[in-house]
Design an enzyme around this catalytic site. Structure first.
Site, mmCIF file in Angstrom:
data_model
loop_
_atom_site.group_PDB
_atom_site.id
_atom_site.type_symbol
_atom_site.label_atom_id
_atom_site.label_comp_id
_atom_site.label_asym_id
_atom_site.label_seq_id
_atom_site.Cartn_x
_atom_site.Cartn_y
_atom_site.Cartn_z
ATOM 1 N N HIS A 1 -2.933 3.710 -2.077
ATOM 2 C CA HIS A 1 -4.157 3.097 -1.561
ATOM 3 C C HIS A 1 -5.109 2.649 -2.668
ATOM 4 O O HIS A 1 -5.843 1.680 -2.500
ATOM 5 C CB HIS A 1 -4.871 4.059 -0.604
ATOM 6 C CG HIS A 1 -4.115 4.292 0.659
ATOM 7 N ND1 HIS A 1 -4.012 3.348 1.646
ATOM 8 C CD2 HIS A 1 -3.400 5.367 1.086
ATOM 9 C CE1 HIS A 1 -3.286 3.814 2.641
ATOM 10 N NE2 HIS A 1 -2.893 5.036 2.324
ATOM 11 N N GLU B 1 -6.540 -5.840 5.913
ATOM 12 C CA GLU B 1 -6.259 -6.876 4.916
ATOM 13 C C GLU B 1 -6.558 -8.272 5.463
ATOM 14 O O GLU B 1 -6.065 -9.268 4.947
ATOM 15 C CB GLU B 1 -4.807 -6.763 4.437
ATOM 16 C CG GLU B 1 -3.762 -7.341 5.358
ATOM 17 C CD GLU B 1 -3.356 -6.449 6.538
ATOM 18 O OE1 GLU B 1 -2.448 -6.869 7.273
ATOM 19 O OE2 GLU B 1 -3.934 -5.377 6.742
ATOM 20 N N ASN C 1 0.833 -1.202 0.000
ATOM 21 C CA ASN C 1 0.000 0.000 0.000
ATOM 22 C C ASN C 1 0.872 1.260 0.000
ATOM 23 O O ASN C 1 0.586 2.219 -0.712
ATOM 24 C CB ASN C 1 -0.897 0.000 1.235
ATOM 25 C CG ASN C 1 -2.339 0.257 0.917
ATOM 26 O OD1 ASN C 1 -2.736 0.327 -0.227
ATOM 27 N ND2 ASN C 1 -3.130 0.405 1.963
#
Length: 168
Positions: free
Chosen positions: A104, A139, A99
């Protein structure tokens, strides 16, 4: 004089009947509007509940929905000791670094892709007992596998792991 009183009385009765019909019509109209308002409220409540139980990015059930389902499934499993219940928990390795490096937006694409692979490789609505795939947070993903052995749960988890690895 009696005839004029009779006519006045008749007019009074017609007026009362008219007022009664008007009140009846108004009550019907009010009932229709109240039913429409209640139907709209019910639809909004369903939408809010769906919103509260769904991860907006992936469309999967969220932590709250998963925990409700897990609690129900565990209670059923306690009542029926023969009922099998497995839980697979996993996260995406090095996702924070991915990320940070890629941004993002690409991280979100990755999360949606992993969610899709989980759905494709688990038992779905067409199966007798579908698995519940959820985004637990960040995640992290969880899969509730009802009615399967540990071996079968391991096979599903491995199939998902391989699908994610080959998609890499």
């Amino acid at each position: 004089m009696a005839q004029s009183r009779a006519i006045a009385n008749e007019r009074y009765q017609y007026m009362l009947a008219g007022i009664g019909l008007l009140l009846l019509w108004l009550s019907i109209l009010a009932t229709v509007y109240v039913r429409k308002a209640l139907a709209r409220e019910h639809a909004v409540r369903r939408e809010l509940e769906q919103f509260a139980l769904t991860d907006p990015l992936t469309g999967l059930p969220n932590r709250r929905a998963f925990m409700k389902a897990l609690t129900r499934s565990m209670a059923r499993a306690e009542l029926d000791r023969d009922r099998k219940l497995s839980l697979a928990i996993f996260d995406i390795d090095h996702f924070k670094n991915f990320n940070d490096v890629n941004g993002h937006e690409l991280g979100n694409v990755c999360l949606v892709g992993v969610a899709s692979l989980c759905m494709e490789n688990s038992r779905q609505a067409g199966d007798r007992v579908p698995d519940l795939v959820a985004r637990y947070g960040g995640e992290e993903f969880m899969i509730l596998l009802r009615g399967v052995s540990m071996k079968r749960a391991g096979e599903v988890a491995e199939r998902i792991r391989e699908a994610v690895e080959t998609r890499h």
